[in-house]
Design an enzyme around this catalytic site. Structure first.
Site, short mmCIF file in Angstrom:
data_model
loop_
_atom_site.label_atom_id
_atom_site.label_comp_id
_atom_site.label_asym_id
_atom_site.label_seq_id
_atom_site.Cartn_x
_atom_site.Cartn_y
_atom_site.Cartn_z
N ASP A 23 -40.54 39.14 16.11
CA ASP A 23 -41.41 38.67 15.03
C ASP A 23 -41.25 37.16 14.88
OD1 ASP A 23 -42.82 38.09 12.75
OD2 ASP A 23 -42.02 39.76 11.58
N ILE A 40 -38.49 32.23 4.28
CA ILE A 40 -37.93 33.44 3.72
C ILE A 40 -37.50 34.40 4.83
CG2 ILE A 40 -39.32 33.23 1.63
CD1 ILE A 40 -41.18 35.41 2.76
#
Length: 284
Positions: A187, A207
């Site tokens: 990812d 984040i």
């Protein structure tokens, strides 16, 4: 143009996805296996420890199904900085092998108009080389500002954690570089590594991947409810409700049920729930 009005039914595949024992090891380390106690989860983190058989965490299946194949779901002319992961479900039809190959198909099953945004639901199914079902994932993404197009709103089911204290409270402090490690599993969304991109999304700094929090939660529940044996996991569901920053401590509260499942919530220590409405199905 905005959101493509003809998304429902859009399909991709089949495509082939293979993985190795090294992929399983990397994923386990990326969700914190062995981080606190290097000798405590050797079945997840090593392939050659004496009298220890390597196992794969079931949530590796989400990485295999949703990354590494066709990467772009064509949503239309939308601003991807407004996109956030909303919900994730994983169903295992059999234990995920440490290494293997599967054939995958993906389809957009629903687009809901939530007023302030749109919710897009994608189902991915994986089958073994013998044609037997291996896993199904259901992932939904929320696009802020893309609602109001007059589509169905979808069901909204009230949910409250069970009354009484949880049966287990599990803690894990994420590492400051947790997102940099997790992105190596596939990812590469810059929201989790690029400060400028994170700022465009309204965040002061990158984040942690929601799926990293999801994987950490699964790992902790496997240790607590399955005696460390990930082959006993059948399914897992959770709704992402707040962001997590690398370095945060996560707290998983779990309530066992008599039907071979547990309900759970994951929170930032002393703060908000970040993974809500959780359900974890397993062989007791």
């Amino acid at each position: 143009m905005g959101l493509d009005p003809n998304l429902v039914g859009q399909a991709e595949g089949p495509w082939e996805r293979s993985w190795s024992a090294d992929d399983a090891l990397l994923y386990a380390v990326a969700v914190g296996a062995g981080q606190d106690q290097p000798l405590s989860e050797l079945s997840l983190t090593t392939e050659n420890s004496a009298d220890v058989e390597q196992r794969a965490l079931p949530t590796l299946g989400i990485v295999l199904a949703q990354f590494g194949g066709p990467q772009t779901i064509h949503l239309g002319d939308v601003d991807l900085t407004t996109l956030v992961h909303a919900e994730q479900e994983l169903v295992l039809h059999r234990p995920l092998p440490v290494a293997g190959r599967m054939s995958l198909r993906r389809q957009i099953t629903d687009v809901f108009d939530k007023g302030k945004g749109a919710l897009v639901v994608v189902r991915t199914e994986g089958v073994t080389e013998d044609g037997e079902p291996l896993l199904t994932t259901r992932s939904s993404v929320f696009l802020r500002g893309a609602g109001g197009f007059g589509g169905p709103r979808g069901e909204s089911t009230p949910w409250e954690p069970p009354a009484g204290d949880p049966d287990a409270v599990l803690r894990f402090r994420t590492a400051p570089n947790q997102a940099l490690l997790y992105r190596l599993t596939g990812d590469r969304n810059p929201l989790h590594s690029d400060p400028r991109f994170a700022a465009l999304g309204g965040f002061e700094r990158p984040i942690l991947h929601g799926l990293c929090t999801y994987g950490i939660t699964c790992r902790l529940l496997v240790g607590e409810l399955c005696g460390g044996d990930p082959t006993r996991v059948h399914a897992m569901f959770g709704r992402f409700s707040r962001p997590v920053w690398p370095g945060d401590e996560l707290v998983v509260s779990a309530w066992r049920r008599s039907d071979g499942s547990a309900l759970f919530q994951t929170s930032r220590a002393g703060s908000d729930v970040v993974l809500d409405r959780g359900r974890f199905d397993y062989q007791p």
